[in-house]
Design a protein around this motif. Structure first.
Motif, PDB file in Angstrom:
ATOM      1  N   LEU A 115       0.879  -0.947   0.301  1.00  0.00           N
ATOM      2  CA  LEU A 115       0.340  -0.206  -0.100  1.00  0.00           C
ATOM      3  C   LEU A 115       0.685   1.135  -0.184  1.00  0.00           C
ATOM      4  CD1 LEU A 115      -2.708  -0.854   2.907  1.00  0.00           C
ATOM      5  CD2 LEU A 115      -3.081  -0.447  -0.349  1.00  0.00           C
ATOM      6  N   LEU A 116       2.386   1.142   0.924  1.00  0.00           N
ATOM      7  CA  LEU A 116       2.817   2.691   1.044  1.00  0.00           C
ATOM      8  C   LEU A 116       3.789   2.764  -0.542  1.00  0.00           C
ATOM      9  CD1 LEU A 116       4.442   2.085   4.446  1.00  0.00           C
ATOM     10  CD2 LEU A 116       3.532   3.776   3.995  1.00  0.00           C
ATOM     11  N   VAL A 117       4.525   1.396  -1.075  1.00  0.00           N
ATOM     12  CA  VAL A 117       5.007   1.603  -2.095  1.00  0.00           C
ATOM     13  C   VAL A 117       4.057   1.858  -3.779  1.00  0.00           C
ATOM     14  CG1 VAL A 117       5.490  -0.125  -4.318  1.00  0.00           C
ATOM     15  CG2 VAL A 117       6.289  -0.386  -2.010  1.00  0.00           C
ATOM     16  N   ALA A 118       2.755   1.321  -3.580  1.00  0.00           N
ATOM     17  CA  ALA A 118       1.058   1.803  -4.140  1.00  0.00           C
ATOM     18  C   ALA A 118       1.126   3.302  -4.522  1.00  0.00           C
ATOM     19  CB  ALA A 118      -0.451   0.886  -4.655  1.00  0.00           C
ATOM     20  N   ALA A 119       1.124   3.817  -2.850  1.00  0.00           N
ATOM     21  CA  ALA A 119       1.028   5.561  -2.413  1.00  0.00           C
ATOM     22  C   ALA A 119       2.001   6.049  -3.214  1.00  0.00           C
ATOM     23  CB  ALA A 119       0.532   5.340  -1.217  1.00  0.00           C
ATOM     24  N   LEU A 120       3.496   5.738  -2.613  1.00  0.00           N
ATOM     25  CA  LEU A 120       4.552   6.871  -3.364  1.00  0.00           C
ATOM     26  C   LEU A 120       4.986   6.846  -4.029  1.00  0.00           C
ATOM     27  CD1 LEU A 120       6.097   5.736   0.058  1.00  0.00           C
ATOM     28  CD2 LEU A 120       4.613   8.047  -0.229  1.00  0.00           C
ATOM     29  N   ALA A 121       5.202   5.282  -5.177  1.00  0.00           N
ATOM     30  CA  ALA A 121       5.982   5.180  -6.671  1.00  0.00           C
ATOM     31  C   ALA A 121       4.782   6.225  -7.573  1.00  0.00           C
ATOM     32  CB  ALA A 121       6.184   3.438  -6.710  1.00  0.00           C
ATOM     33  N   ASP A 122       5.635   6.624  -8.505  1.00  0.00           N
ATOM     34  CA  ASP A 122       4.913   6.850  -9.461  1.00  0.00           C
ATOM     35  C   ASP A 122       4.462   5.836 -10.332  1.00  0.00           C
ATOM     36  OD1 ASP A 122       5.823   9.475  -9.123  1.00  0.00           O
ATOM     37  OD2 ASP A 122       7.819   9.702  -9.865  1.00  0.00           O
ATOM     38  N   ARG A 123       4.966   4.192 -10.315  1.00  0.00           N
ATOM     39  CA  ARG A 123       4.395   3.369 -11.102  1.00  0.00           C
ATOM     40  C   ARG A 123       4.794   2.467 -10.401  1.00  0.00           C
ATOM     41  NH1 ARG A 123       5.208   2.502 -16.802  1.00  0.00           N
ATOM     42  NH2 ARG A 123       7.570   2.093 -16.185  1.00  0.00           N
ATOM     43  N   TRP A 124       4.856   0.760 -10.293  1.00  0.00           N
ATOM     44  CA  TRP A 124       4.907  -0.427  -9.705  1.00  0.00           C
ATOM     45  C   TRP A 124       4.518  -1.209 -10.156  1.00  0.00           C
ATOM     46  CZ3 TRP A 124       4.028  -4.254  -6.729  1.00  0.00           C
ATOM     47  CH2 TRP A 124       2.178  -4.200  -7.088  1.00  0.00           C
ATOM     48  N   THR A 137      11.225 -10.980 -10.675  1.00  0.00           N
ATOM     49  CA  THR A 137      11.368  -8.929 -10.202  1.00  0.00           C
ATOM     50  C   THR A 137       9.962  -7.708  -9.577  1.00  0.00           C
ATOM     51  OG1 THR A 137      13.008  -9.333 -11.432  1.00  0.00           O
ATOM     52  CG2 THR A 137      12.583  -6.639 -11.172  1.00  0.00           C
ATOM     53  N   VAL A 138      10.416  -7.009  -8.416  1.00  0.00           N
ATOM     54  CA  VAL A 138       9.461  -6.480  -7.661  1.00  0.00           C
ATOM     55  C   VAL A 138      10.181  -5.110  -8.047  1.00  0.00           C
ATOM     56  CG1 VAL A 138       7.319  -5.115  -6.984  1.00  0.00           C
ATOM     57  CG2 VAL A 138       8.344  -7.693  -6.916  1.00  0.00           C
ATOM     58  N   TRP A 139       9.424  -3.820  -8.877  1.00  0.00           N
ATOM     59  CA  TRP A 139       9.982  -2.856  -9.461  1.00  0.00           C
ATOM     60  C   TRP A 139       9.086  -1.574  -9.048  1.00  0.00           C
ATOM     61  CZ3 TRP A 139       7.375   0.308 -12.964  1.00  0.00           C
ATOM     62  CH2 TRP A 139       6.406  -0.402 -13.759  1.00  0.00           C
ATOM     63  N   ALA A 140       9.953  -0.668  -8.714  1.00  0.00           N
ATOM     64  CA  ALA A 140       9.390   1.079  -8.695  1.00  0.00           C
ATOM     65  C   ALA A 140      10.072   1.731  -9.156  1.00  0.00           C
ATOM     66  CB  ALA A 140       9.104   1.545  -6.832  1.00  0.00           C
ATOM     67  N   GLU A 141       9.172   3.095  -9.939  1.00  0.00           N
ATOM     68  CA  GLU A 141       9.413   3.952 -10.345  1.00  0.00           C
ATOM     69  C   GLU A 141       9.123   4.891  -9.335  1.00  0.00           C
ATOM     70  OE1 GLU A 141      10.089   2.129 -15.412  1.00  0.00           O
ATOM     71  OE2 GLU A 141       9.108   3.844 -14.735  1.00  0.00           O
ATOM     72  N   CYS A 142      10.285   6.263  -8.984  1.00  0.00           N
ATOM     73  CA  CYS A 142       9.623   7.397  -8.288  1.00  0.00           C
ATOM     74  C   CYS A 142      10.609   8.445  -8.992  1.00  0.00           C
ATOM     75  CB  CYS A 142      10.648   6.907  -6.938  1.00  0.00           C
ATOM     76  SG  CYS A 142      10.260   5.850  -5.638  1.00  0.00           S
ATOM     77  N   ALA A 143       9.649   9.947  -9.108  1.00  0.00           N
ATOM     78  CA  ALA A 143      10.767  11.091  -9.669  1.00  0.00           C
ATOM     79  C   ALA A 143      11.196  10.934  -8.303  1.00  0.00           C
ATOM     80  CB  ALA A 143      10.214  11.736  -9.802  1.00  0.00           C
ATOM     81  N   ALA A 144      12.668  11.500  -8.801  1.00  0.00           N
ATOM     82  CA  ALA A 144      13.588  12.520  -7.826  1.00  0.00           C
ATOM     83  C   ALA A 144      14.495  13.769  -8.272  1.00  0.00           C
ATOM     84  CB  ALA A 144      14.750  11.195  -7.081  1.00  0.00           C
ATOM     85  N   ARG A 145      13.954  14.588  -8.470  1.00  0.00           N
ATOM     86  CA  ARG A 145      14.516  15.989  -8.832  1.00  0.00           C
ATOM     87  C   ARG A 145      16.138  15.868  -8.071  1.00  0.00           C
ATOM     88  NH1 ARG A 145      10.620  19.675 -11.449  1.00  0.00           N
ATOM     89  NH2 ARG A 145       8.631  18.566 -11.043  1.00  0.00           N
ATOM     90  N   GLY A 146      17.129  16.395  -9.009  1.00  0.00           N
ATOM     91  CA  GLY A 146      18.287  17.088  -8.835  1.00  0.00           C
ATOM     92  C   GLY A 146      19.712  15.848  -8.857  1.00  0.00           C
ATOM     93  N   LEU A 147      18.818  15.292  -9.746  1.00  0.00           N
ATOM     94  CA  LEU A 147      19.573  13.838 -10.005  1.00  0.00           C
ATOM     95  C   LEU A 147      20.912  14.325 -10.432  1.00  0.00           C
ATOM     96  CD1 LEU A 147      17.663  10.953 -11.111  1.00  0.00           C
ATOM     97  CD2 LEU A 147      19.253  11.452  -9.484  1.00  0.00           C
ATOM     98  N   ILE A 148      22.319  13.882 -10.528  1.00  0.00           N
ATOM     99  CA  ILE A 148      23.262  14.591 -10.845  1.00  0.00           C
ATOM    100  C   ILE A 148      24.023  14.061 -11.544  1.00  0.00           C
ATOM    101  CG2 ILE A 148      25.908  15.452 -10.639  1.00  0.00           C
ATOM    102  CD1 ILE A 148      24.887  15.829  -7.994  1.00  0.00           C
ATOM    103  N   SER A 149      24.191  14.558 -13.561  1.00  0.00           N
ATOM    104  CA  SER A 149      24.994  13.876 -14.721  1.00  0.00           C
ATOM    105  C   SER A 149      26.407  13.087 -13.777  1.00  0.00           C
ATOM    106  CB  SER A 149      24.813  14.314 -16.242  1.00  0.00           C
ATOM    107  OG  SER A 149      23.675  14.367 -16.006  1.00  0.00           O
ATOM    108  N   PRO A 150      26.638  12.137 -14.434  1.00  0.00           N
ATOM    109  CA  PRO A 150      27.506  11.183 -14.447  1.00  0.00           C
ATOM    110  C   PRO A 150      28.604  11.613 -15.028  1.00  0.00           C
ATOM    111  CG  PRO A 150      26.711   9.762 -15.139  1.00  0.00           C
ATOM    112  CD  PRO A 150      25.925  11.026 -14.600  1.00  0.00           C
ATOM    113  N   PRO A 151      29.817  12.143 -14.380  1.00  0.00           N
ATOM    114  CA  PRO A 151      31.492  12.251 -15.336  1.00  0.00           C
ATOM    115  C   PRO A 151      31.343  11.828 -16.732  1.00  0.00           C
ATOM    116  CG  PRO A 151      32.469  12.413 -13.846  1.00  0.00           C
ATOM    117  CD  PRO A 151      30.131  11.002 -13.524  1.00  0.00           C
ATOM    118  N   LEU A 152      31.606  12.459 -18.349  1.00  0.00           N
ATOM    119  CA  LEU A 152      31.898  11.814 -19.162  1.00  0.00           C
ATOM    120  C   LEU A 152      33.096  11.136 -18.998  1.00  0.00           C
ATOM    121  CD1 LEU A 152      30.493  14.033 -21.861  1.00  0.00           C
ATOM    122  CD2 LEU A 152      29.415  12.922 -20.935  1.00  0.00           C
TER     123      LEU A 152
END
Length: 154
Positions: A115-124, A137-152
């Motif tokens: 119930l928590l996963v369904a309420a918090l994740a954007d998709r699962w 495999t149980v998966w979930a996707e969540c929005a997370a602003r601020g991710l830093i791109s890794p160095p090339l």
């Protein structure tokens, strides 16, 4: 719940853990560390949401997906272009598929994780194990602003 392949992610952490409460706790702590390193700092709402989703999925793998002598596997990916963090937890019990309970006793101590996963994740969702072996495999996707791109890479 349908399965989708994760996008090619700029960040990736993957590891197997013992199917025990200690293994689930270590998986959560490792994922928290990598989120912080990827630009989603401790104490940030997105960090807290993803940490809780990881904790619930790992606890379920230990409680409901445990097979003696078999580990569970965590894959954490993050794509700075989309701002999406994807958590995948794979266990070896394919016959026990996750389902959000219709109702949980008000004074019960269990039964609210999905119930928590369904309420918090954007998709699962849930899909068969990619390697073709036993399990899911149980998966979930969540929005997370601020991710830093890794160095090339040079």
């Amino acid at each position: 719940m349908t399965s989708t392949r994760p996008p090619l992610a700029a960040h990736r952490f993957t590891m197997s853990f013992s199917s025990s409460p200690r293994g689930a706790r270590l998986a959560r702590r490792m994922c928290e560390h990598w989120l912080d390193a990827w630009g989603v700092p401790y104490g940030n709402d997105a960090h807290d949401v993803v940490s809780l989703v990881v904790a619930e999925l790992c606890a379920n793998a230990v409680r409901h997906g445990h097979v003696a002598g078999r580990d569970f596997h965590v894959l954490l990916t993050a794509d700075p272009a989309t701002g999406v963090v994807r958590v995948e937890v794979t266990d070896t019990r394919g016959e026990r598929l996750p389902a959000v309970p219709a109702a949980s006793p008000a004074d019960g101590e269990n039964g609210r994780g999905l119930l928590l996963v369904a309420a918090l994740a954007d998709r699962w969702g849930c899909c068969p194990r990619r390697s073709g072996g036993p399990g899911k495999t149980v998966w979930a996707e969540c929005a997370a602003r601020g991710l830093i791109s890794p160095p090339l890479m040079p």
